[in-house]
Design an enzyme around this catalytic site. Sequence first.
Site, mmCIF file in Angstrom:
data_model
loop_
_atom_site.group_PDB
_atom_site.id
_atom_site.type_symbol
_atom_site.label_atom_id
_atom_site.label_comp_id
_atom_site.label_asym_id
_atom_site.label_seq_id
_atom_site.Cartn_x
_atom_site.Cartn_y
_atom_site.Cartn_z
ATOM 1 N N TYR A 108 2.036 -8.181 -0.268
ATOM 2 C CA TYR A 108 2.005 -8.649 1.122
ATOM 3 C C TYR A 108 1.789 -10.158 1.149
ATOM 4 O O TYR A 108 1.077 -10.709 0.299
ATOM 5 C CB TYR A 108 0.825 -8.034 1.876
ATOM 6 N N TYR A 147 1.923 -0.483 -4.432
ATOM 7 C CA TYR A 147 0.981 -1.544 -4.820
ATOM 8 C C TYR A 147 -0.395 -0.959 -5.141
ATOM 9 O O TYR A 147 -0.773 0.091 -4.624
ATOM 10 C CB TYR A 147 0.887 -2.624 -3.745
ATOM 11 N N ARG A 157 -0.865 2.794 -3.866
ATOM 12 C CA ARG A 157 -0.316 3.358 -2.639
ATOM 13 C C ARG A 157 1.160 3.700 -2.823
ATOM 14 O O ARG A 157 1.916 2.906 -3.374
ATOM 15 C CB ARG A 157 -0.394 2.344 -1.475
ATOM 16 N N HIS A 160 5.398 2.389 1.506
ATOM 17 C CA HIS A 160 5.238 2.757 2.915
ATOM 18 C C HIS A 160 5.511 1.551 3.805
ATOM 19 O O HIS A 160 5.409 0.410 3.368
ATOM 20 C CB HIS A 160 3.823 3.287 3.177
ATOM 21 N N HIS A 162 4.202 0.165 7.612
ATOM 22 C CA HIS A 162 3.260 0.357 8.722
ATOM 23 C C HIS A 162 4.020 0.210 10.047
ATOM 24 O O HIS A 162 4.826 -0.714 10.212
ATOM 25 C CB HIS A 162 2.157 -0.687 8.680
HETATM 26 FE FE LIG Z 1 0.160 -1.101 3.349
#
Ligand SMILES: [Fe+2]
Length: 237
Positions: A108, A147, A157, A160, A162
């Site tokens: 991110y 990640y 995770r 995905h 959000h």
């Molecule tokens: Fe996330």
Amino acid sequence: MSGPPIERVRDNERRGVEPPYLSPDYRSTRLRAPDRPLILLPESMHDPTGPVYGESPPAETDSDLTRQHAGEPLGERIIVTGRVLDRSGRPVPNALIELWQANAAGRYIHQRDQHPAPLDPNFTGAGRCLTDGDGGYRFTTVKPGAYPWQNHPNAWRPAHIHFSIFGRAFTDRLVTQMYFPGDPLFAADPIFQSIRDPRARERLVSALDWDTTTPEWALGYRLDIVLGGRDATPVEA
Ligand SMILES: [Fe+2]
């Protein structure tokens, strides 16, 4: 989105659709879960004549995350579509959908994400659009990478995206996550597993969609978002 949201969440929680506020395996819920009774907001806060989001429509590039910079982002280009439906299956037009995601390397653009995967100068990872008259939405983006997230030793995770969906008022907001079919990380993800009903978990997994898959260009994935009722999409309380 009818009815007091907290009561709706509580009702869905009992049915295993919403994750409980406290999911001990999802470590950060141990601190953020409320330890006192919740306070219901006055119903007037949900009045659609109250404050709403801005009047200027999203720009075209807001829903195409591959065209927000000078060059194209690296990764697997995908088209994400679906419809927003109310509890009766009726389309919800003019809802603001915002999404945010990691880049193809699983990173991110965020100060707190410092794990050693590269940032992509051509990818911010944020987009928005309004649903059309049929409740439909469409984004072009790249498939996010998995990640690590330090919840427990060797925690990763599943890939995905959000999602946030605003109704007509600021207080009518739902936040959820979309996953990709067949991800082997599902079984080890405390966030995904905090939704106890396996059928409800499946409602967060997009489907490969040949109707939007575009030859020589991008794979299509589809996820409908249902606001309440028996087939409700699980949301984050
Ligand atoms: Fe996330």
